[in-house]
Motif scaffolding. Structure first.
Motif, PDB file in Angstrom:
ATOM      1  N   GLY A  13       0.896  -1.352   0.089  1.00  0.00           N
ATOM      2  CA  GLY A  13       0.136   0.187   0.098  1.00  0.00           C
ATOM      3  C   GLY A  13       1.056   1.205   0.024  1.00  0.00           C
ATOM      4  N   VAL A  14       2.046   0.959  -0.236  1.00  0.00           N
ATOM      5  CA  VAL A  14       2.902   2.576  -0.116  1.00  0.00           C
ATOM      6  C   VAL A  14       3.560   2.497  -1.347  1.00  0.00           C
ATOM      7  CG1 VAL A  14       4.811   3.470   1.112  1.00  0.00           C
ATOM      8  CG2 VAL A  14       3.388   2.231   2.548  1.00  0.00           C
ATOM      9  N   THR A  15       3.606   3.522  -2.065  1.00  0.00           N
ATOM     10  CA  THR A  15       4.383   3.782  -3.251  1.00  0.00           C
ATOM     11  C   THR A  15       5.620   4.559  -2.891  1.00  0.00           C
ATOM     12  OG1 THR A  15       2.126   3.846  -4.476  1.00  0.00           O
ATOM     13  CG2 THR A  15       4.131   4.773  -5.651  1.00  0.00           C
ATOM     14  N   LYS A  16       6.936   4.052  -3.629  1.00  0.00           N
ATOM     15  CA  LYS A  16       8.140   5.004  -3.565  1.00  0.00           C
ATOM     16  C   LYS A  16       8.774   4.846  -4.851  1.00  0.00           C
ATOM     17  CE  LYS A  16       8.373   5.428   1.013  1.00  0.00           C
ATOM     18  NZ  LYS A  16       8.372   6.763   1.723  1.00  0.00           N
ATOM     19  N   THR A  17       9.482   5.853  -5.285  1.00  0.00           N
ATOM     20  CA  THR A  17      10.279   5.659  -6.348  1.00  0.00           C
ATOM     21  C   THR A  17      11.498   4.868  -6.380  1.00  0.00           C
ATOM     22  OG1 THR A  17       9.476   7.959  -6.910  1.00  0.00           O
ATOM     23  CG2 THR A  17      11.524   7.393  -7.929  1.00  0.00           C
ATOM     24  N   VAL A  18      11.756   3.815  -7.017  1.00  0.00           N
ATOM     25  CA  VAL A  18      12.962   3.010  -6.943  1.00  0.00           C
ATOM     26  C   VAL A  18      13.653   3.172  -8.378  1.00  0.00           C
ATOM     27  CG1 VAL A  18      12.250   1.834  -5.195  1.00  0.00           C
ATOM     28  CG2 VAL A  18      11.237   1.092  -7.557  1.00  0.00           C
ATOM     29  N   SER A  19      15.091   2.717  -8.416  1.00  0.00           N
ATOM     30  CA  SER A  19      15.521   2.644  -9.786  1.00  0.00           C
ATOM     31  C   SER A  19      16.323   1.246  -9.848  1.00  0.00           C
ATOM     32  CB  SER A  19      16.811   3.768  -9.807  1.00  0.00           C
ATOM     33  OG  SER A  19      16.137   4.990 -10.078  1.00  0.00           O
ATOM     34  N   PHE A  20      15.926   0.713 -10.996  1.00  0.00           N
ATOM     35  CA  PHE A  20      16.339  -0.576 -11.396  1.00  0.00           C
ATOM     36  C   PHE A  20      18.004  -0.379 -12.315  1.00  0.00           C
ATOM     37  CE2 PHE A  20      12.536  -1.868 -10.023  1.00  0.00           C
ATOM     38  CZ  PHE A  20      12.537  -3.424  -9.607  1.00  0.00           C
ATOM     39  N   ASP A  21      18.918  -1.175 -11.889  1.00  0.00           N
ATOM     40  CA  ASP A  21      20.018  -1.384 -13.145  1.00  0.00           C
ATOM     41  C   ASP A  21      19.821  -2.347 -13.978  1.00  0.00           C
ATOM     42  OD1 ASP A  21      21.776   0.393 -11.471  1.00  0.00           O
ATOM     43  OD2 ASP A  21      22.333  -1.100 -10.190  1.00  0.00           O
ATOM     44  N   VAL A  22      19.597  -1.972 -15.272  1.00  0.00           N
ATOM     45  CA  VAL A  22      19.295  -2.861 -16.400  1.00  0.00           C
ATOM     46  C   VAL A  22      20.177  -3.233 -17.238  1.00  0.00           C
ATOM     47  CG1 VAL A  22      17.555  -2.931 -18.282  1.00  0.00           C
ATOM     48  CG2 VAL A  22      16.889  -1.701 -16.211  1.00  0.00           C
ATOM     49  N   ASP A  23      20.250  -4.690 -17.474  1.00  0.00           N
ATOM     50  CA  ASP A  23      21.099  -5.167 -18.659  1.00  0.00           C
ATOM     51  C   ASP A  23      20.389  -5.793 -19.747  1.00  0.00           C
ATOM     52  OD1 ASP A  23      23.577  -4.504 -17.490  1.00  0.00           O
ATOM     53  OD2 ASP A  23      23.610  -5.951 -16.073  1.00  0.00           O
ATOM     54  N   LYS A  24      20.596  -5.409 -21.063  1.00  0.00           N
ATOM     55  CA  LYS A  24      20.089  -6.014 -22.022  1.00  0.00           C
ATOM     56  C   LYS A  24      20.651  -7.397 -22.263  1.00  0.00           C
ATOM     57  CE  LYS A  24      18.261  -5.675 -26.769  1.00  0.00           C
ATOM     58  NZ  LYS A  24      18.091  -4.823 -27.872  1.00  0.00           N
ATOM     59  N   VAL A  25      19.897  -8.763 -22.142  1.00  0.00           N
ATOM     60  CA  VAL A  25      20.491  -9.799 -22.513  1.00  0.00           C
ATOM     61  C   VAL A  25      20.608 -10.184 -24.066  1.00  0.00           C
ATOM     62  CG1 VAL A  25      20.144 -12.435 -22.169  1.00  0.00           C
ATOM     63  CG2 VAL A  25      19.651 -10.823 -20.125  1.00  0.00           C
ATOM     64  N   GLY A  26      19.531  -9.705 -24.789  1.00  0.00           N
ATOM     65  CA  GLY A  26      19.414 -10.049 -26.007  1.00  0.00           C
ATOM     66  C   GLY A  26      18.354  -9.904 -26.685  1.00  0.00           C
ATOM     67  N   GLU A  27      18.083 -10.087 -28.176  1.00  0.00           N
ATOM     68  CA  GLU A  27      17.031 -10.015 -28.777  1.00  0.00           C
ATOM     69  C   GLU A  27      17.195 -10.665 -30.109  1.00  0.00           C
ATOM     70  OE1 GLU A  27      15.596  -6.294 -30.702  1.00  0.00           O
ATOM     71  OE2 GLU A  27      17.559  -5.604 -29.614  1.00  0.00           O
ATOM     72  N   GLY A  28      15.819 -11.142 -30.379  1.00  0.00           N
ATOM     73  CA  GLY A  28      15.900 -11.899 -31.977  1.00  0.00           C
ATOM     74  C   GLY A  28      14.807 -12.876 -32.325  1.00  0.00           C
ATOM     75  N   SER A  29      14.991 -13.267 -33.251  1.00  0.00           N
ATOM     76  CA  SER A  29      13.569 -14.180 -34.020  1.00  0.00           C
ATOM     77  C   SER A  29      13.632 -15.582 -33.241  1.00  0.00           C
ATOM     78  CB  SER A  29      13.712 -14.567 -35.312  1.00  0.00           C
ATOM     79  OG  SER A  29      13.752 -13.300 -36.218  1.00  0.00           O
ATOM     80  N   ASP A  30      12.243 -15.997 -32.777  1.00  0.00           N
ATOM     81  CA  ASP A  30      12.115 -17.177 -32.159  1.00  0.00           C
ATOM     82  C   ASP A  30      11.657 -18.275 -33.224  1.00  0.00           C
ATOM     83  OD1 ASP A  30       9.234 -17.043 -32.798  1.00  0.00           O
ATOM     84  OD2 ASP A  30       9.078 -16.272 -30.599  1.00  0.00           O
ATOM     85  N   PRO A  31      11.751 -19.627 -32.878  1.00  0.00           N
ATOM     86  CA  PRO A  31      11.481 -20.542 -33.891  1.00  0.00           C
ATOM     87  C   PRO A  31       9.989 -20.814 -34.312  1.00  0.00           C
ATOM     88  CG  PRO A  31      12.608 -21.539 -31.888  1.00  0.00           C
ATOM     89  CD  PRO A  31      12.228 -20.172 -31.536  1.00  0.00           C
ATOM     90  N   TRP A  32       9.186 -19.919 -33.619  1.00  0.00           N
ATOM     91  CA  TRP A  32       7.660 -19.889 -33.921  1.00  0.00           C
ATOM     92  C   TRP A  32       7.273 -18.512 -34.596  1.00  0.00           C
ATOM     93  CZ3 TRP A  32       9.965 -20.531 -29.325  1.00  0.00           C
ATOM     94  CH2 TRP A  32       9.921 -21.748 -28.801  1.00  0.00           C
ATOM     95  N   GLY A  33       8.269 -17.692 -35.505  1.00  0.00           N
ATOM     96  CA  GLY A  33       7.917 -16.629 -36.260  1.00  0.00           C
ATOM     97  C   GLY A  33       7.576 -15.508 -35.477  1.00  0.00           C
ATOM     98  N   GLY A  34       7.992 -15.410 -34.280  1.00  0.00           N
ATOM     99  CA  GLY A  34       7.791 -14.151 -33.256  1.00  0.00           C
ATOM    100  C   GLY A  34       9.147 -13.431 -33.093  1.00  0.00           C
TER     101      GLY A  34
END
Length: 179
Positions: free
Chosen positions: A118-139
């Motif tokens: 019930g409490v809202t606070k501002t937080v920051s996450f350190d983010v790392d991109k792992v990767g991206e690409g096509s999947d075997p199902w056309g997505g």
């Protein structure tokens, strides 16, 4: 259904396009770590959550939103999980979800509003991109890892401090499917 939704990365600039992704819960996880009695670390996760994210082609802007079902807490110990669901900790009957809604992303840091107990606070996450690409199902998929530390007392959860540490590490692993 009670759910903790994480909607992720989508603040595209006027020059770059943003891609929208829905989180694939089968390939994503929200975990946490807390100290126990100063001698060990207890690890847990939330098993039910959903969300989405977007990020710009240049990777320097985006957003994310998540909703987590607090009742889905799982530390691999039934009695402890029952206690964590009680009013001493998460009070899942009164606060069935934990939410995060981002306000900014610069390619490395995702900042937003975390609502817990019930409490809202501002937080920051350190983010790392792992990767991206096509999947075997056309997505097309993209994956990120993010981490932050909070003090649970900032959200009104003070039971058994310092036996269970105030500091709580949160790690989010997301794989999204482009929509």
């Amino acid at each position: 259904m009670k759910v903790f939704t994480i909607s992720a990365l989508a603040l595209a600039s006027s020059i770059t396009m943003a891609a929208d992704y829905k989180i694939d819960p089968a390939h994503s996880a929200v975990t946490f770590e807390v100290g126990h009695l100063g001698v060990s670390t207890t690890v847990g996760r939330f098993n039910t959550f959903e969300g989405d994210f977007s990020y710009s082609d240049d990777g320097k802007s985006g957003n994310a939103n998540f909703v987590i079902n607090t009742d889905s807490i799982d530390t691999n110990h039934e009695a402890r999980d029952k206690h964590l669901r009680s009013p001493d900790f998460l009070n899942v009957k009164q606060f069935p979800t934990l939410t995060f809604k981002s306000t900014s992303f610069d390619g490395e840091t995702l900042t937003g509003e975390l609502t817990l107990h019930g409490v809202t606070k501002t937080v920051s996450f350190d983010v790392d991109k792992v990767g991206e690409g096509s999947d075997p199902w056309g997505g097309y998929r993209a994956g990120f890892e993010a981490s932050t530390e909070i003090n649970r007392s900032d959200f009104g959860i003070t039971y058994f401090i310092p036996g269970v540490s105030d500091k709580t590490e949160i790690d989010v692993y997301v794989e999204g499917i482009r929509q």
